[in-house]
Design an enzyme around this catalytic site. Structure first.
Site, PDB file in Angstrom:
ATOM      1  CB  ALA A   8      79.736  60.633  33.996  1.00  0.00           C
ATOM      2  CG  MET A  11      70.667  64.541  38.440  1.00  0.00           C
ATOM      3  SD  MET A  11      69.483  63.613  39.425  1.00  0.00           S
ATOM      4  CE  MET A  11      67.965  63.879  38.287  1.00  0.00           C
ATOM      5  CG  ASN A 106      67.431  71.481  39.273  1.00  0.00           C
ATOM      6  OD1 ASN A 106      66.225  71.023  38.868  1.00  0.00           O
ATOM      7  ND2 ASN A 106      68.232  70.997  40.284  1.00  0.00           N
ATOM      8  CB  ALA A 132      71.507  61.339  41.341  1.00  0.00           C
ATOM      9  CE  LYS A 188      63.633  69.897  40.292  1.00  0.00           C
ATOM     10  NZ  LYS A 188      64.419  69.067  39.553  1.00  0.00           N
ATOM     11  CG  ASN A 196      68.139  73.153  45.274  1.00  0.00           C
ATOM     12  OD1 ASN A 196      67.211  72.316  45.813  1.00  0.00           O
ATOM     13  ND2 ASN A 196      68.695  72.892  44.392  1.00  0.00           N
ATOM     14  CB  SER A 261      71.883  69.348  43.237  1.00  0.00           C
ATOM     15  OG  SER A 261      71.204  70.488  42.815  1.00  0.00           O
ATOM     16  CD  GLU A 274      72.866  73.374  38.978  1.00  0.00           C
ATOM     17  OE1 GLU A 274      72.313  72.753  39.741  1.00  0.00           O
ATOM     18  OE2 GLU A 274      72.934  72.992  37.552  1.00  0.00           O
TER      19      GLU A 274
HETATM   20  N1  LIG Z   1      71.393  65.704  42.278  1.00  0.00           N
HETATM   21  C1  LIG Z   1      70.217  65.785  42.093  1.00  0.00           C
HETATM   22  O1  LIG Z   1      69.520  65.017  43.148  1.00  0.00           O
HETATM   23  C2  LIG Z   1      69.294  66.544  41.218  1.00  0.00           C
HETATM   24  C3  LIG Z   1      70.020  67.235  40.448  1.00  0.00           C
HETATM   25  N2  LIG Z   1      69.301  68.321  39.357  1.00  0.00           N
HETATM   26  C4  LIG Z   1      70.262  68.848  38.250  1.00  0.00           C
HETATM   27  O2  LIG Z   1      70.657  68.142  37.426  1.00  0.00           O
HETATM   28  C5  LIG Z   1      71.839  68.673  36.871  1.00  0.00           C
HETATM   29  C6  LIG Z   1      73.253  67.759  37.127  1.00  0.00           C
HETATM   30  O3  LIG Z   1      73.493  67.587  38.585  1.00  0.00           O
HETATM   31  P1  LIG Z   1      74.182  66.348  39.333  1.00  0.00           P
HETATM   32  O4  LIG Z   1      73.945  65.069  38.374  1.00  0.00           O
HETATM   33  O5  LIG Z   1      73.480  66.345  40.849  1.00  0.00           O
HETATM   34  O6  LIG Z   1      75.530  66.665  39.073  1.00  0.00           O
HETATM   35  P2  LIG Z   1      76.904  66.352  39.811  1.00  0.00           P
HETATM   36  O7  LIG Z   1      77.603  67.296  40.682  1.00  0.00           O
HETATM   37  O8  LIG Z   1      76.629  65.021  40.507  1.00  0.00           O
HETATM   38  O9  LIG Z   1      77.831  65.953  38.743  1.00  0.00           O
HETATM   39  C7  LIG Z   1      78.122  67.145  37.804  1.00  0.00           C
HETATM   40  C8  LIG Z   1      79.551  67.098  37.313  1.00  0.00           C
HETATM   41  O10 LIG Z   1      80.232  67.414  38.533  1.00  0.00           O
HETATM   42  C9  LIG Z   1      81.489  66.943  38.430  1.00  0.00           C
HETATM   43  N3  LIG Z   1      81.609  66.370  39.519  1.00  0.00           N
HETATM   44  C10 LIG Z   1      80.777  65.996  40.498  1.00  0.00           C
HETATM   45  N4  LIG Z   1      81.197  65.523  41.726  1.00  0.00           N
HETATM   46  C11 LIG Z   1      82.569  66.026  41.885  1.00  0.00           C
HETATM   47  C12 LIG Z   1      83.505  65.702  42.678  1.00  0.00           C
HETATM   48  N5  LIG Z   1      83.315  65.332  43.862  1.00  0.00           N
HETATM   49  N6  LIG Z   1      84.675  66.392  42.215  1.00  0.00           N
HETATM   50  C13 LIG Z   1      85.021  66.984  41.162  1.00  0.00           C
HETATM   51  N7  LIG Z   1      83.961  67.024  40.136  1.00  0.00           N
HETATM   52  C14 LIG Z   1      82.786  66.307  40.346  1.00  0.00           C
HETATM   53  C15 LIG Z   1      81.419  66.253  37.105  1.00  0.00           C
HETATM   54  O11 LIG Z   1      82.111  66.748  35.857  1.00  0.00           O
HETATM   55  P3  LIG Z   1      83.098  67.964  35.745  1.00  0.00           P
HETATM   56  O12 LIG Z   1      84.386  67.497  36.255  1.00  0.00           O
HETATM   57  O13 LIG Z   1      83.201  68.104  34.238  1.00  0.00           O
HETATM   58  O14 LIG Z   1      82.751  69.103  36.738  1.00  0.00           O
HETATM   59  C16 LIG Z   1      80.018  65.629  36.818  1.00  0.00           C
HETATM   60  O15 LIG Z   1      79.828  65.518  35.421  1.00  0.00           O
HETATM   61  C17 LIG Z   1      72.160  70.001  37.629  1.00  0.00           C
HETATM   62  O16 LIG Z   1      71.347  70.962  36.908  1.00  0.00           O
HETATM   63  C18 LIG Z   1      71.261  69.726  38.834  1.00  0.00           C
HETATM   64  O17 LIG Z   1      70.813  70.807  39.480  1.00  0.00           O
HETATM   65  C19 LIG Z   1      68.110  67.830  39.301  1.00  0.00           C
HETATM   66  C20 LIG Z   1      67.322  67.173  39.983  1.00  0.00           C
HETATM   67  C21 LIG Z   1      68.033  66.453  41.101  1.00  0.00           C
HETATM   68  C1  LIG Z   2      65.786  67.233  44.155  1.00  0.00           C
HETATM   69  C2  LIG Z   2      65.507  68.799  43.981  1.00  0.00           C
HETATM   70  C3  LIG Z   2      63.947  69.005  43.600  1.00  0.00           C
HETATM   71  C4  LIG Z   2      65.441  69.534  45.502  1.00  0.00           C
HETATM   72  O1  LIG Z   2      65.351  70.873  45.375  1.00  0.00           O
HETATM   73  C5  LIG Z   2      66.626  69.291  43.195  1.00  0.00           C
HETATM   74  O2  LIG Z   2      66.048  69.561  41.962  1.00  0.00           O
HETATM   75  C6  LIG Z   2      67.946  69.465  43.646  1.00  0.00           C
HETATM   76  O3  LIG Z   2      68.273  69.045  44.614  1.00  0.00           O
HETATM   77  O4  LIG Z   2      68.503  70.431  42.812  1.00  0.00           O
END
Ligand SMILES: NC(=O)C1=CN([C@@H]2O[C@H](COP(=O)(O)OP(=O)(O)OC[C@H]3O[C@@H](n4cnc5c(N)ncnc54)[C@H](OP(=O)(O)O)[C@@H]3O)[C@@H](O)[C@H]2O)C=CC1
Ligand SMILES: CC(C)(CO)C(=O)C(=O)O
Length: 313
Positions: A8, A11, A106, A132, A188, A196, A261, A274
């Site tokens: 959660a 993304m 990713n 996001a 991607k 990144n 991210s 990552e």
């Molecule tokens: N953000 C983006 O713009 C993009 C991201 N992606 C990919 O999507 C996937 C998910 O990424 P994304 O949604 O950005 O991940 P986030 O870092 O927003 O969240 C992933 C998990 O990290 C933990 N978390 C997040 N922030 C915090 C914090 N401040 N303190 C403690 N725990 C935290 C939470 O779970 P837990 O406690 O279980 O760790 C959460 O479920 C990845 O593979 C990413 O590369 C792809 C496209 C774009």
């Molecule tokens: C948004 C984008 C494509 C930037 O590389 C991405 O996937 C990330 O931030 O992890």
């Protein structure tokens, strides 16, 4: 459709919100305590292209999930790469014979991890250009536009892929079927490989990175290494197309103002990254194939060094 979103974060939150608002039965699974507390108390709140919306979506810790409380049609894998194995191990009680899994994370190689828990015929793989940012527990910033490319990794999953695409499109997520999702994943991966690590090391957004005089020269070398390694895996990436895609992504009207991210993980949240599933994978595979990958290797080492400085890792 009954959908569990595993992860959660930014993304997972974006997709959960869109899928819930379009009428699906959605649950979130996460292990970040403050996030769970906030979402349970105040719901999930997002600034969606400037408009603030709040939605009540049930959220669980992985160890609260068992086969009797939640039977789901689809699990959307949206954790950070190093957490994928642990998450799927914890939620394996809800992975039943008719459950499908869609992974839009990713990085390279997630199908191998998922195959340990899910029948490969039920795995849908893909990429997304949505973005996001997690502004705090239960609080998302969602800007810009995006898309999703999906394919079943085994032929028998095609019907499920079509159904999932329909559900994603009803949620306004701009999904389409890809005939060669592995190539989409590598394309991607090459974009994230270009942006990144550099944005995290230089502590800048995409547009600032693009404006640097060294940008074109460095990106060219990173992309060339990706192309050489991908070729060995039977995947053809076009150099001009990849460089244009990276440049295009940095335009202010696309995602120039966004932070990658990896920047969010390392610079904003001091969390491990990552990198091993991005430039690190190219460096490892390069060694395996006897292809020099000095740029990707150095970027991987520098990100690990910065992880050492900024995190408890
Ligand atoms: N953000 C983006 O713009 C993009 C991201 N992606 C990919 O999507 C996937 C998910 O990424 P994304 O949604 O950005 O991940 P986030 O870092 O927003 O969240 C992933 C998990 O990290 C933990 N978390 C997040 N922030 C915090 C914090 N401040 N303190 C403690 N725990 C935290 C939470 O779970 P837990 O406690 O279980 O760790 C959460 O479920 C990845 O593979 C990413 O590369 C792809 C496209 C774009
Ligand atoms: C948004 C984008 C494509 C930037 O590389 C991405 O996937 C990330 O931030 O992890």
């Amino acid at each position: 459709m009954k959908i569990a979103v595993a992860g959660a974060g930014g993304m997972g939150g974006r997709f959960a919100l869109c899928l819930h608002q379009s009428g699906n039965d959605v649950i979130l699974i996460d292990q970040w305590q403050a996030n769970i507390k906030a979402i349970r108390k105040d719901g999930l709140t997002a600034s969606l292209n400037g408009k603030v919306i709040t939605d009540q979506i049930p959220i669980y810790y992985p160890d609260e999930i068992d086969e009797k409380n939640e039977k789901v049609d689809l699990i959307l894998a949206m954790v950070k790469s190093p957490q994928l194995d642990q998450m799927f191990h914890a939620i394996s009680p809800i992975i039943q014979d008719d459950t499908y899994v869609l992974c839009l994370m990713n990085g390279i190689g997630h199908e191998d991890t998922l195959s340990r828990y899910v029948n490969p015929g039920h795995i849908l793989s893909g990429t997304t250009m949505w973005t996001a940012t997690m502004k705090g527990p239960g609080l998302l910033e969602l800007n810009g536009e995006g898309s999703i490319d999906i394919q079943n990794i085994r032929p028998e999953g095609k019907q499920a892929a079509d159904k999932v695409i329909e559900v994603l499109n009803q949620a306004g997520l701009n999904a389409r079927y890809s005939d060669n999702v592995l190539a989409s994943i590598w394309r991607k991966a090459c974009i994230t490989g270009g942006l990144n690590a550099l944005t995290a090391l230089l502590e800048c957004n995409n547009m600032e990175l693009r404006s640097l005089r060294v940008f074109d020269a460095i990106i060219l070398e990173i992309v060339k290494e990706y192309i050489a390694v991908a070729e060995k895996e039977g995947i053809h990436l076009n150099q001009t197309e990849m460089i244009e895609a990276i440049q295009d992504y940095c335009r202010p009207t696309v995602n120039g103002f966004a932070f990658t991210s990896m920047y969010q993980d390392l610079i904003q949240n001091h969390r491990i990254t990552e990198i091993e599933y991005m430039n690190g994978a190219i460096s490892r595979k390069g060694k395996q194939y006897g292809i020099p990958t000095p740029y990707n290797e150095l970027l991987t080492q520098l990100i690990h060094a910065k992880e050492q400085l900024l995190t408890a890792f």
